[in-house]
Design an enzyme around this catalytic site. Structure first.
Site, PDB file in Angstrom:
ATOM      1  CG  ASP A  63      58.219  52.088  21.604  1.00 53.31           C
ATOM      2  OD1 ASP A  63      59.114  51.533  22.249  1.00 53.31           O
ATOM      3  OD2 ASP A  63      57.723  51.601  20.558  1.00 53.31           O
ATOM      4  CG  ASP A 101      52.263  53.663  21.894  1.00 50.18           C
ATOM      5  OD1 ASP A 101      52.547  52.761  21.078  1.00 50.18           O
ATOM      6  OD2 ASP A 101      52.983  54.656  22.090  1.00 50.18           O
TER       7      ASP A 101
END
Length: 548
Positions: A52, A50
């Site tokens: 963020d 991922d």
């Protein structure tokens, strides 16, 4: 048994090959990876990330403060009182992983089963009596539609805003708490106008979505990356090293292409350096596959249309992509099933690294059987505090054991010549006081993310169940050899632990014993000093036949 252990020695990483980096990891909590389930890295062929709060670590509390200010500004623009602009974000108040009860406007810290461990209304802690008045069993159902679970680091300003709004309306003289009728305790009113806590939660949720998707939060972040984002040269080195092992590295982020491109350019491109893995490499060259607008958790179920991104116009190309995923090409949307189909990957060959317990970890595990690594940035702080409160935790174990023994049938007996034991209420009071001290040891008013006294939180249980590995940062992967074997402790059911001693191995307890003589004297726990060798408990002993 979960991997969020309650003993210091349980934190040690277990490995087969001892390298210098692994020895460093074992001596540095910030560098460790903890295993809930054994995982052999030599079986991992694909590693996904991922973006963020995983690859990109936002600065705290600067980033949360920015999001909070934009949220307050938005609420005022849709009709909320202008006085809200005076409220300031307090990073020392909340933790993530809490429940918000939309009916009564309460923040709840719960155990894995929904039992309430602590409760806050606005910024005020609720007493046991107040909790039982609203929740007779001190219990809520986590899946109930009245409960909003605030899972992520993005939820921190939202959690504080909910408490700030509840506190604001409860304490404004023109608003009165609803004290009768079907909406009793469910909101406030001003004349004929009622404002329910449920409505407040819905407005806050829509507001937070708006500032992330349509507001200026991303724009302001990109304008001042140094202020809001932690840049670390180890990140490109880690990605470079992972690819050097022959593994495929991919990105699957919910962020759009332009935001992803600008953030990762800042995070990964160091043109002034000539070190291996840095230098003039473009951000895309650190990944074999790139997926933006993944729309997790939907990505792990039915997904969306997989489309190519036109990097010149930053728009999506016409039509659904159905071919083999090409290195260097950026895609939008799609699904985990499509990713596996077009890359040839299979579930357990993939290790996915993310910070969102539900969107990144639970869904990846349940829907696709991917191996998972949960990033918990709070873990460094949690571990250091945990180390500092071991004496408190030892005392808590001691009291809970004594309470369990004294509660057993026909067990309220002590030697008539021995000193008196405390009464049950005194023990329970002492336990509550210790739990409170443990919670107050953490730097936030709502205490620990992972526990409350001897009880794990709902978040900790989810992490234990669905994250194969967890650590404070994805950069922890640098501290282990490419084929490292992460091993978890064996799990035992309660009946399989029957032959093991349930008593904590403390000197204060070794002389405690059962006697046929009735208890005739009680004393206050306040009179005890369980840290002293001459503690009153030291004159009691458990008989072997009595402990069976």
């Amino acid at each position: 048994m979960t991997a969020i252990h309650t003993q210091r020695h349980a934190h040690a990483s277990t490995c087969i090959i001892k390298s210098q980096s692994i020895r460093h990891a074992e001596s540095d909590y910030d560098a460790r990876i903890y295993a809930n389930r054994s995982l052999s890295m030599d079986r991992i062929k694909y590693i996904g990330f991922d973006m963020d709060y995983t690859l990109v670590a936002y600065k705290s509390p600067e980033y949360e403060q920015l999001a909070y200010e934009f949220a307050v500004e938005r609420l005022i623009s849709i009709g909320y009182p202008k006085e809200l602009a005076n409220s300031k974000y307090d990073p020392t108040f909340t933790v993530r992983g809490l429940f918000f009860d939309k009916v009564y406007g309460n923040l709840l810290k719960c155990d894995p089963y929904g039992n309430i461990l602590s409760c806050f209304h606005g910024f005020n802690s609720c007493s046991t009596q107040q909790i039982r008045a609203l929740y007779p069993n001190k219990y809520v159902q986590p899946s109930d539609h009245r409960i909003e679970i605030l899972y992520t680091l993005f939820h921190l300003p939202e959690t504080f805003l909910l408490s700030a709004l509840v506190d604001f309306f409860d304490n404004r003289h023109e608003y009165k708490r609803i004290e009768d009728g079907p909406n009793k305790d469910k909101g406030v009113k001003c004349g004929d106008v009622e404002i329910s806590y449920w409505m407040i939660q819905q407005d806050v949720r829509r507001t937070v979505d708006w500032i992330h998707n349509e507001g200026k939060l991303k724009e302001r972040t990109l304008q001042n990356l140094e202020k809001y984002v932690n840049r670390d040269k180890r990140l490109p080195k880690m990605l470079y090293q992972l690819r050097q092992t022959g593994r495929k590295v991919f990105l699957a982020t919910n962020s759009g292409y332009e935001y992803t491109m600008r953030l990762l350019t800042y995070m990964l491109e160091f043109p002034e350096c000539d070190e291996p893995g840095l230098g003039p490499l473009q951000w895309k060259s650190y990944f074999d596959y790139l997926i933006t607008d993944a729309n997790k958790p939907l990505f792990f179920t039915e997904g969306s249309m997989l489309r190519e991104v036109d990097e010149d116009t930053h728009s999506l190309k016409l039509g659904v992509f159905t071919g083999v995923l090409q290195p260097g090409q950026v895609y939008s949307g799609g699904s985990s099933s499509a990713f596996c189909k077009y890359t040839g990957a299979s579930g357990k060959q993939i290790l996915y690294v993310g910070d969102h317990i539900f969107g990144d970890v639970i869904k990846a595990k349940i829907e696709q059987a991917w191996r998972t690594f949960l990033v918990v940035p709070e873990l460094t702080e949690e571990t250091h505090v945990w180390e500092s409160i071991q004496a408190l935790y030892q005392r808590l174990q001691n009291f809970e054991y004594i309470l369990s023994v004294m509660n057993k049938k026909n067990n309220h007996h002590v030697s008539p010549s021995g000193p008196p034991l405390p009464d049950l209420e005194s023990i329970r009071k002492a336990i509550k006081e210790i739990v409170l001290k443990m919670e107050e040891s953490y730097p936030r008013r709502l205490g620990s993310l992972l526990r409350c006294g001897s009880q794990l939180t709902y978040f900790a249980n989810q992490a234990s169940r669905y994250a194969d590995l967890y650590g404070s940062s994805c950069l922890c992967l640098m501290n282990y050899t490419p084929n490292h074997l992460f091993t978890a402790r064996h799990q035992l059911m309660a009946h399989e632990r029957r032959g093991q001693s349930l008593a904590p191995p403390l000197p204060e307890l070794k002389h405690f014993r059962r006697s046929k003589a009735p208890v005739t004297r009680v004393m206050s726990v306040a009179d005890w000093d369980l840290d002293e060798e001459d503690s009153p408990m030291a004159t009691h002993a458990i008989d072997k036949e009595g402990s069976k």
